[in-house]
Design an enzyme around this catalytic site. Structure first.
Site, PDB file in Angstrom:
ATOM      1  CG  HIS A  87      -4.873  -7.064   1.298  1.00  0.00           C
ATOM      2  ND1 HIS A  87      -4.975  -6.158   0.261  1.00  0.00           N
ATOM      3  CD2 HIS A  87      -3.676  -6.826   1.883  1.00  0.00           C
ATOM      4  CE1 HIS A  87      -3.891  -5.407   0.223  1.00  0.00           C
ATOM      5  NE2 HIS A  87      -3.094  -5.786   1.193  1.00  0.00           N
TER       6      HIS A  87
ATOM      7  CG  ASN B 114       0.612   2.952  11.455  1.00  0.00           C
ATOM      8  OD1 ASN B 114       0.674   2.481  10.305  1.00  0.00           O
ATOM      9  ND2 ASN B 114       0.146   2.275  12.472  1.00  0.00           N
TER      10      ASN B 114
ATOM     11  CB  ALA C 167       1.928  -0.050   4.521  1.00  0.00           C
TER      12      ALA C 167
ATOM     13  CB  SER D 151      -0.844   0.092   1.284  1.00  0.00           C
ATOM     14  OG  SER D 151      -1.664  -0.989   1.423  1.00  0.00           O
TER      15      SER D 151
ATOM     16  CG  MET E 112      -4.022  -6.076   7.857  1.00  0.00           C
ATOM     17  SD  MET E 112      -5.402  -4.953   7.538  1.00  0.00           S
ATOM     18  CE  MET E 112      -5.302  -3.856   8.973  1.00  0.00           C
ATOM     19  CB  SER E 113      -0.118  -8.008   2.906  1.00  0.00           C
ATOM     20  OG  SER E 113       1.006  -7.215   3.225  1.00  0.00           O
TER      21      SER E 113
ATOM     22  CG  HIS F  67      -4.060  -2.249  -3.105  1.00  0.00           C
ATOM     23  ND1 HIS F  67      -3.008  -3.079  -2.808  1.00  0.00           N
ATOM     24  CD2 HIS F  67      -4.279  -1.531  -1.989  1.00  0.00           C
ATOM     25  CE1 HIS F  67      -2.626  -2.881  -1.572  1.00  0.00           C
ATOM     26  NE2 HIS F  67      -3.382  -1.943  -1.045  1.00  0.00           N
TER      27      HIS F  67
HETATM   28  N1  HPA Z   1      -1.757  -2.418  11.602  1.00  0.00           N
HETATM   29  C1  HPA Z   1      -1.985  -3.326  10.629  1.00  0.00           C
HETATM   30  N2  HPA Z   1      -1.674  -3.121   9.367  1.00  0.00           N
HETATM   31  C2  HPA Z   1      -1.091  -1.948   9.051  1.00  0.00           C
HETATM   32  C3  HPA Z   1      -0.843  -0.958  10.009  1.00  0.00           C
HETATM   33  C4  HPA Z   1      -1.186  -1.224  11.362  1.00  0.00           C
HETATM   34  O1  HPA Z   1      -0.990  -0.395  12.268  1.00  0.00           O
HETATM   35  N3  HPA Z   1      -0.257   0.090   9.359  1.00  0.00           N
HETATM   36  C5  HPA Z   1      -0.167  -0.261   8.051  1.00  0.00           C
HETATM   37  N4  HPA Z   1      -0.680  -1.497   7.860  1.00  0.00           N
END
Ligand code: HPA
Length: 262
Positions: A79, A225, A109, A26, A201-202, A57
Protein backbone atom coordinates in the site's frame (compact mmCIF):
# COMPACT_ATOMS: atom_id res chain seq x y z
CA UNK A 1 6.21 0.38 -19.88
CA UNK A 2 6.70 -2.98 -18.22
CA UNK A 3 10.08 -3.73 -16.66
CA UNK A 4 9.06 -7.37 -16.23
CA UNK A 5 9.28 -9.82 -19.12
CA UNK A 6 8.51 -13.53 -19.03
CA UNK A 7 12.12 -14.38 -19.95
CA UNK A 8 13.54 -12.60 -16.91
CA UNK A 9 11.10 -14.05 -14.37
CA UNK A 10 12.12 -17.05 -12.20
CA UNK A 11 11.48 -20.42 -13.89
CA UNK A 12 8.72 -21.17 -11.33
CA UNK A 13 6.75 -18.31 -12.96
CA UNK A 14 7.92 -18.66 -16.57
CA UNK A 15 6.14 -21.99 -16.99
CA UNK A 16 2.76 -20.49 -15.99
CA UNK A 17 0.13 -19.20 -18.41
CA UNK A 18 -2.76 -17.85 -16.30
CA UNK A 19 -5.60 -16.18 -18.19
CA UNK A 20 -7.02 -14.27 -15.25
CA UNK A 21 -5.33 -12.41 -12.41
CA UNK A 22 -6.81 -11.73 -9.01
CA UNK A 23 -5.59 -9.45 -6.24
CA UNK A 24 -6.82 -10.34 -2.77
CA UNK A 25 -7.57 -7.64 -0.22
CA UNK A 26 -7.20 -7.58 3.57
CA UNK A 27 -8.83 -10.48 5.37
CA UNK A 28 -9.76 -12.25 2.13
CA UNK A 29 -6.95 -14.83 2.33
CA UNK A 30 -9.56 -17.53 3.14
CA UNK A 31 -10.50 -17.32 -0.54
CA UNK A 32 -7.43 -19.45 -1.35
CA UNK A 33 -8.86 -22.40 0.64
CA UNK A 34 -11.86 -22.43 -1.67
CA UNK A 35 -9.97 -22.95 -4.92
CA UNK A 36 -7.78 -25.68 -6.36
CA UNK A 37 -4.14 -24.56 -5.88
CA UNK A 38 -1.36 -25.80 -8.19
CA UNK A 39 1.61 -23.83 -6.79
CA UNK A 40 2.90 -20.71 -5.07
CA UNK A 41 5.80 -18.30 -5.64
CA UNK A 42 6.89 -15.84 -2.94
CA UNK A 43 7.16 -12.15 -3.93
CA UNK A 44 10.62 -12.34 -2.35
CA UNK A 45 11.75 -14.58 -5.21
CA UNK A 46 10.99 -11.95 -7.84
CA UNK A 47 13.54 -9.18 -8.19
CA UNK A 48 12.00 -5.72 -8.20
CA UNK A 49 8.75 -6.69 -6.46
CA UNK A 50 7.98 -4.83 -3.20
CA UNK A 51 7.14 -6.97 -0.17
CA UNK A 52 4.68 -5.87 2.54
CA UNK A 53 5.24 -6.01 6.28
CA UNK A 54 1.52 -5.61 7.19
CA UNK A 55 -0.10 -8.50 9.16
CA UNK A 56 -2.55 -10.45 6.98
CA UNK A 57 -0.64 -9.63 3.80
CA UNK A 58 1.81 -12.53 3.22
CA UNK A 59 3.28 -11.69 -0.18
CA UNK A 60 3.02 -14.44 -2.77
CA UNK A 61 1.50 -15.46 -6.06
CA UNK A 62 -0.83 -18.44 -5.80
CA UNK A 63 -1.55 -20.40 -8.98
CA UNK A 64 -4.65 -22.51 -9.40
CA UNK A 65 -7.90 -23.01 -11.24
CA UNK A 66 -11.33 -21.51 -10.65
CA UNK A 67 -14.21 -23.02 -12.61
CA UNK A 68 -11.58 -24.75 -14.81
CA UNK A 69 -9.80 -21.48 -15.74
CA UNK A 70 -6.09 -20.98 -14.90
CA UNK A 71 -5.66 -18.05 -12.55
CA UNK A 72 -2.87 -16.28 -10.68
CA UNK A 73 -3.76 -14.74 -7.34
CA UNK A 74 -1.63 -12.01 -5.78
CA UNK A 75 -1.93 -12.30 -2.03
CA UNK A 76 -0.35 -9.60 0.11
CA UNK A 77 -0.55 -6.36 -1.84
CA UNK A 78 1.52 -3.40 -0.72
CA UNK A 79 0.00 0.00 0.00
CA UNK A 80 0.91 3.65 -0.40
CA UNK A 81 0.80 4.06 3.39
CA UNK A 82 3.79 1.75 3.82
CA UNK A 83 5.87 4.27 1.90
CA UNK A 84 5.73 2.71 -1.57
CA UNK A 85 4.99 4.79 -4.65
CA UNK A 86 1.87 4.11 -6.74
CA UNK A 87 4.13 2.63 -9.43
CA UNK A 88 5.70 0.25 -6.91
CA UNK A 89 2.26 -0.72 -5.58
CA UNK A 90 1.27 -1.73 -9.12
CA UNK A 91 4.42 -3.83 -9.78
CA UNK A 92 2.57 -7.11 -9.14
CA UNK A 93 0.11 -6.22 -11.90
CA UNK A 94 3.01 -5.76 -14.32
CA UNK A 95 4.31 -9.23 -13.36
CA UNK A 96 0.87 -10.74 -14.02
CA UNK A 97 0.73 -8.84 -17.33
CA UNK A 98 4.10 -10.38 -18.28
CA UNK A 99 2.53 -13.80 -17.59
CA UNK A 100 -0.19 -12.93 -20.13
CA UNK A 101 -3.34 -12.33 -18.07
CA UNK A 102 -6.19 -10.82 -20.09
CA UNK A 103 -8.44 -9.94 -17.17
CA UNK A 104 -7.72 -8.66 -13.67
CA UNK A 105 -10.14 -8.89 -10.76
CA UNK A 106 -9.21 -6.59 -7.88
CA UNK A 107 -10.64 -7.06 -4.40
CA UNK A 108 -10.41 -4.98 -1.26
CA UNK A 109 -11.88 -4.36 2.15
CA UNK A 110 -13.69 -1.03 2.18
CA UNK A 111 -15.66 1.25 4.44
CA UNK A 112 -19.26 2.11 3.61
CA UNK A 113 -20.07 5.65 2.50
CA UNK A 114 -23.47 5.01 0.86
CA UNK A 115 -26.12 4.90 3.60
CA UNK A 116 -28.04 2.20 1.69
CA UNK A 117 -25.23 -0.37 2.04
CA UNK A 118 -24.56 -2.88 4.85
CA UNK A 119 -21.41 -4.55 6.29
CA UNK A 120 -20.78 -8.00 4.79
CA UNK A 121 -22.12 -6.98 1.37
CA UNK A 122 -19.95 -6.99 -1.76
CA UNK A 123 -19.90 -3.95 -4.05
CA UNK A 124 -18.83 -4.10 -7.69
CA UNK A 125 -16.76 -1.03 -8.49
CA UNK A 126 -18.28 0.97 -11.34
CA UNK A 127 -15.79 3.84 -11.19
CA UNK A 128 -13.36 5.44 -8.76
CA UNK A 129 -12.19 8.69 -7.21
CA UNK A 130 -8.41 8.94 -6.89
CA UNK A 131 -7.97 11.24 -3.89
CA UNK A 132 -4.28 10.49 -3.25
CA UNK A 133 -2.73 12.66 -5.96
CA UNK A 134 -0.62 9.61 -6.92
CA UNK A 135 -0.57 7.55 -10.12
CA UNK A 136 1.24 4.38 -11.22
CA UNK A 137 1.66 6.05 -14.63
CA UNK A 138 3.84 8.92 -13.39
CA UNK A 139 6.75 8.81 -15.84
CA UNK A 140 4.49 7.39 -18.57
CA UNK A 141 2.52 6.36 -20.46
CA UNK A 142 0.72 9.71 -20.32
CA UNK A 143 -2.91 10.65 -20.99
CA UNK A 144 -4.40 7.15 -20.81
CA UNK A 145 -8.21 7.20 -21.19
CA UNK A 146 -10.14 6.28 -18.03
CA UNK A 147 -13.69 6.45 -19.40
CA UNK A 148 -14.36 2.71 -19.12
CA UNK A 149 -11.71 1.66 -16.63
CA UNK A 150 -13.94 -0.99 -15.04
CA UNK A 151 -15.24 -3.37 -17.73
CA UNK A 152 -18.94 -3.09 -18.35
CA UNK A 153 -19.15 -6.56 -19.88
CA UNK A 154 -17.43 -8.21 -16.90
CA UNK A 155 -19.76 -6.33 -14.59
CA UNK A 156 -22.79 -7.65 -16.46
CA UNK A 157 -21.53 -11.24 -16.16
CA UNK A 158 -20.92 -10.93 -12.40
CA UNK A 159 -24.28 -9.23 -11.91
CA UNK A 160 -26.10 -12.05 -13.72
CA UNK A 161 -24.27 -14.80 -11.81
CA UNK A 162 -24.80 -13.05 -8.46
CA UNK A 163 -28.53 -12.88 -9.21
CA UNK A 164 -28.52 -16.61 -10.11
CA UNK A 165 -26.83 -17.43 -6.80
CA UNK A 166 -28.97 -15.08 -4.75
CA UNK A 167 -25.88 -13.11 -3.62
CA UNK A 168 -26.35 -9.51 -2.68
CA UNK A 169 -24.04 -7.46 -4.91
CA UNK A 170 -24.11 -3.67 -4.66
CA UNK A 171 -22.55 -1.36 -7.25
CA UNK A 172 -20.83 1.94 -6.76
CA UNK A 173 -17.92 4.33 -6.80
CA UNK A 174 -14.79 3.53 -4.76
CA UNK A 175 -12.76 6.39 -3.29
CA UNK A 176 -9.01 5.79 -2.91
CA UNK A 177 -7.67 7.53 0.21
CA UNK A 178 -3.98 7.41 1.20
CA UNK A 179 -4.47 6.22 4.80
CA UNK A 180 -3.03 4.71 6.91
CA UNK A 181 -5.54 6.18 9.37
CA UNK A 182 -9.26 5.62 8.83
CA UNK A 183 -11.31 8.66 7.79
CA UNK A 184 -12.85 11.24 10.07
CA UNK A 185 -16.67 11.60 10.11
CA UNK A 186 -16.24 14.88 8.19
CA UNK A 187 -14.18 13.08 5.53
CA UNK A 188 -16.89 10.42 5.15
CA UNK A 189 -19.49 13.20 4.63
CA UNK A 190 -17.15 14.85 2.11
CA UNK A 191 -16.74 11.55 0.23
CA UNK A 192 -20.53 11.13 0.06
CA UNK A 193 -20.85 14.65 -1.35
CA UNK A 194 -18.19 13.81 -3.93
CA UNK A 195 -20.17 10.80 -5.13
CA UNK A 196 -18.32 7.94 -3.39
CA UNK A 197 -20.17 4.82 -2.20
CA UNK A 198 -17.23 3.10 -0.49
CA UNK A 199 -13.76 4.08 0.68
CA UNK A 200 -10.45 2.27 0.98
CA UNK A 201 -6.69 2.48 0.64
CA UNK A 202 -5.93 0.29 -2.38
CA UNK A 203 -7.07 -1.08 -5.76
CA UNK A 204 -7.03 2.14 -7.79
CA UNK A 205 -3.32 2.05 -8.72
CA UNK A 206 -3.59 -1.57 -9.86
CA UNK A 207 -6.73 -0.77 -11.89
CA UNK A 208 -5.08 2.19 -13.64
CA UNK A 209 -1.92 0.13 -14.32
CA UNK A 210 -3.79 -2.87 -15.69
CA UNK A 211 -5.94 -0.79 -18.04
CA UNK A 212 -2.86 1.03 -19.34
CA UNK A 213 -1.48 -2.42 -20.26
CA UNK A 214 -4.67 -3.34 -22.14
CA UNK A 215 -6.06 -5.67 -19.45
CA UNK A 216 -9.80 -5.83 -18.76
CA UNK A 217 -10.49 -4.81 -15.15
CA UNK A 218 -13.15 -5.62 -12.56
CA UNK A 219 -13.14 -4.48 -8.93
CA UNK A 220 -14.93 -5.82 -5.85
CA UNK A 221 -15.15 -4.11 -2.47
CA UNK A 222 -15.98 -6.18 0.56
CA UNK A 223 -17.92 -3.68 2.67
CA UNK A 224 -16.53 -4.48 6.09
CA UNK A 225 -17.76 -1.55 8.19
CA UNK A 226 -19.76 1.67 8.17
CA UNK A 227 -17.63 4.73 7.49
CA UNK A 228 -16.58 6.78 10.51
CA UNK A 229 -19.45 8.68 12.10
CA UNK A 230 -22.18 6.53 10.49
CA UNK A 231 -22.53 4.58 13.75
CA UNK A 232 -21.56 5.45 17.31
CA UNK A 233 -18.80 2.81 17.35
CA UNK A 234 -15.10 3.32 16.61
CA UNK A 235 -13.51 1.44 13.69
CA UNK A 236 -11.18 -1.46 14.33
CA UNK A 237 -8.85 -3.40 12.04
CA UNK A 238 -10.06 -6.65 13.69
CA UNK A 239 -13.66 -5.93 12.67
CA UNK A 240 -12.51 -5.31 9.10
CA UNK A 241 -10.57 -8.61 8.99
CA UNK A 242 -13.43 -10.65 10.50
CA UNK A 243 -16.09 -9.42 8.08
CA UNK A 244 -13.72 -10.12 5.18
CA UNK A 245 -13.29 -13.76 6.20
CA UNK A 246 -17.03 -14.47 5.97
CA UNK A 247 -17.34 -12.69 2.64
CA UNK A 248 -14.46 -14.58 0.97
CA UNK A 249 -16.70 -17.63 0.55
CA UNK A 250 -19.40 -15.67 -1.29
CA UNK A 251 -16.78 -14.25 -3.65
CA UNK A 252 -15.35 -17.70 -4.38
CA UNK A 253 -18.83 -18.97 -5.30
CA UNK A 254 -19.46 -15.97 -7.51
CA UNK A 255 -16.19 -16.27 -9.41
CA UNK A 256 -16.51 -20.01 -9.86
CA UNK A 257 -20.01 -19.63 -11.33
CA UNK A 258 -18.85 -16.77 -13.55
CA UNK A 259 -15.76 -18.56 -14.92
CA UNK A 260 -17.67 -21.81 -15.51
CA UNK A 261 -20.06 -19.90 -17.74
CA UNK A 262 -17.25 -18.26 -19.78
N1 HPA B 1 -11.88 3.29 5.49
C1 HPA B 1 -10.80 3.09 4.69
N2 HPA B 1 -10.36 1.89 4.37
C2 HPA B 1 -11.03 0.83 4.85
C3 HPA B 1 -12.14 0.96 5.70
C4 HPA B 1 -12.59 2.27 6.01
O1 HPA B 1 -13.57 2.47 6.75
N3 HPA B 1 -12.56 -0.30 6.00
C5 HPA B 1 -11.73 -1.16 5.37
N4 HPA B 1 -10.79 -0.48 4.68
Amino acid sequence: MNEFTRDQLPSSLRQRHPRIGLVLGSGLGGFIDRISVTGTVAFDDIEGLPVSAVPGHAGRFVFGTIGGVEVVIAQGRVHLYEGWTAREVAAGVRVMAALGIQKLLLTNAAGIVNEGFRPGQWMQITDHLNLTGQSPLTGGPHFVDQTRLYSRSLRQIFRARADDLGLSLAEGVYAWMPGPQYETPAEIRMLRTLGADAVGMSTVPEAIQARALGIEVAGFSCLTNFGAGMTTEALSHEEVMETGQGAAEALARLLEASFLSE
